[in-house]
Write a protein that holds these residues in place. Sequence first.
Motif, PDB file in Angstrom:
ATOM      1  N   MET A   1       0.813  -1.191   0.000  1.00 45.93           N
ATOM      2  CA  MET A   1       0.000   0.000   0.000  1.00 45.93           C
ATOM      3  C   MET A   1       0.862   1.262   0.000  1.00 45.93           C
ATOM      4  N   GLU A   2       1.803   1.302   0.944  1.00 47.10           N
ATOM      5  CA  GLU A   2       2.654   2.483   1.100  1.00 47.10           C
ATOM      6  C   GLU A   2       3.493   2.718  -0.164  1.00 47.10           C
ATOM      7  N   ARG A   3       4.022   1.646  -0.700  1.00 47.09           N
ATOM      8  CA  ARG A   3       4.839   1.753  -1.910  1.00 47.09           C
ATOM      9  C   ARG A   3       4.007   2.272  -3.084  1.00 47.09           C
ATOM     10  N   THR A   4       2.795   1.797  -3.186  1.00 44.02           N
ATOM     11  CA  THR A   4       1.913   2.217  -4.274  1.00 44.02           C
ATOM     12  C   THR A   4       1.614   3.709  -4.195  1.00 44.02           C
ATOM     13  N   LEU A   5       1.376   4.213  -2.993  1.00 44.49           N
ATOM     14  CA  LEU A   5       1.122   5.651  -2.836  1.00 44.49           C
ATOM     15  C   LEU A   5       2.323   6.468  -3.283  1.00 44.49           C
ATOM     16  N   CYS A   6       3.511   6.012  -2.935  1.00 42.47           N
ATOM     17  CA  CYS A   6       4.719   6.735  -3.344  1.00 42.47           C
ATOM     18  C   CYS A   6       4.929   6.644  -4.856  1.00 42.47           C
ATOM     19  N   ASP A   7       4.615   5.504  -5.437  1.00 39.53           N
ATOM     20  CA  ASP A   7       4.715   5.367  -6.894  1.00 39.53           C
ATOM     21  C   ASP A   7       3.749   6.311  -7.602  1.00 39.53           C
ATOM     22  N   ILE A   8       2.556   6.460  -7.031  1.00 42.10           N
ATOM     23  CA  ILE A   8       1.585   7.400  -7.609  1.00 42.10           C
ATOM     24  C   ILE A   8       2.153   8.818  -7.588  1.00 42.10           C
ATOM     25  N   LEU A   9       2.811   9.187  -6.500  1.00 38.81           N
ATOM     26  CA  LEU A   9       3.390  10.532  -6.401  1.00 38.81           C
ATOM     27  C   LEU A   9       4.547  10.720  -7.379  1.00 38.81           C
TER      28      LEU A   9
ATOM     29  N   GLU B   1       9.346   6.248   4.920  1.00 38.96           N
ATOM     30  CA  GLU B   1      10.573   5.575   4.512  1.00 38.96           C
ATOM     31  C   GLU B   1      10.589   5.354   2.995  1.00 38.96           C
ATOM     32  N   TYR B   2       9.476   4.875   2.461  1.00 37.88           N
ATOM     33  CA  TYR B   2       9.381   4.717   1.007  1.00 37.88           C
ATOM     34  C   TYR B   2       9.483   6.068   0.314  1.00 37.88           C
ATOM     35  N   GLY B   3       8.895   7.085   0.901  1.00 33.87           N
ATOM     36  CA  GLY B   3       8.975   8.423   0.327  1.00 33.87           C
ATOM     37  C   GLY B   3      10.408   8.906   0.199  1.00 33.87           C
ATOM     38  N   LYS B   4      11.211   8.620   1.215  1.00 33.10           N
ATOM     39  CA  LYS B   4      12.630   8.979   1.178  1.00 33.10           C
ATOM     40  C   LYS B   4      13.355   8.238   0.071  1.00 33.10           C
ATOM     41  N   LYS B   5      13.136   6.925   0.022  1.00 29.38           N
ATOM     42  CA  LYS B   5      13.826   6.088  -0.960  1.00 29.38           C
ATOM     43  C   LYS B   5      13.439   6.435  -2.390  1.00 29.38           C
ATOM     44  N   LEU B   6      12.189   6.824  -2.591  1.00 33.51           N
ATOM     45  CA  LEU B   6      11.713   7.123  -3.938  1.00 33.51           C
ATOM     46  C   LEU B   6      11.765   8.614  -4.262  1.00 33.51           C
ATOM     47  N   LYS B   7      12.322   9.385  -3.339  1.00 31.10           N
ATOM     48  CA  LYS B   7      12.548  10.817  -3.527  1.00 31.10           C
ATOM     49  C   LYS B   7      11.270  11.610  -3.790  1.00 31.10           C
ATOM     50  N   VAL B   8      10.253  11.328  -3.003  1.00 31.02           N
ATOM     51  CA  VAL B   8       8.999  12.081  -3.073  1.00 31.02           C
ATOM     52  C   VAL B   8       8.615  12.622  -1.697  1.00 31.02           C
ATOM     53  N   GLU B   9       9.614  12.839  -0.853  1.00 21.61           N
ATOM     54  CA  GLU B   9       9.372  13.280   0.524  1.00 21.61           C
ATOM     55  C   GLU B   9       8.553  14.566   0.600  1.00 21.61           C
ATOM     56  N   GLY B  10       8.911  15.534  -0.215  1.00 22.19           N
ATOM     57  CA  GLY B  10       8.228  16.827  -0.169  1.00 22.19           C
ATOM     58  C   GLY B  10       6.760  16.721  -0.521  1.00 22.19           C
ATOM     59  N   LYS B  11       6.471  16.029  -1.609  1.00 20.20           N
ATOM     60  CA  LYS B  11       5.080  15.859  -2.038  1.00 20.20           C
ATOM     61  C   LYS B  11       4.305  15.046  -1.009  1.00 20.20           C
ATOM     62  N   LEU B  12       4.940  14.020  -0.488  1.00 17.56           N
ATOM     63  CA  LEU B  12       4.312  13.160   0.514  1.00 17.56           C
ATOM     64  C   LEU B  12       3.981  13.952   1.767  1.00 17.56           C
ATOM     65  N   GLN B  13       4.906  14.761   2.212  1.00 17.83           N
ATOM     66  CA  GLN B  13       4.712  15.578   3.416  1.00 17.83           C
ATOM     67  C   GLN B  13       3.529  16.527   3.229  1.00 17.83           C
ATOM     68  N   THR B  14       3.410  17.090   2.049  1.00 18.15           N
ATOM     69  CA  THR B  14       2.307  18.004   1.765  1.00 18.15           C
ATOM     70  C   THR B  14       0.962  17.310   1.926  1.00 18.15           C
TER      71      THR B  14
END
Length: 59
Positions: free
Chosen positions: A1-9, A40-53
């Motif tokens: 689930m978490e990985r999929t959300l980061c992939d969407i971002l 953690e996935y957000g960090k690895k996939l480099k979408v931390e900023g968008k995820l945080q928002t």
Amino acid sequence: MERTLCDILRKHNKTDLQIITDAFKSYVRRKDKNISMLREYGKKLKVEGKLQTYLEVLL
């Protein structure tokens, strides 16, 4: 689930904004969500900023 959300971002230019918003709203309502793993996935996939928002708005 978490990985999929980061992939969407990661592919946010190709994904409708409404789909992204609905996916995050559904995730936040779940009892089995794991925010730390999502970050953690957000960090690895480099979408931390968008995820945080998204998390700031929904949590």
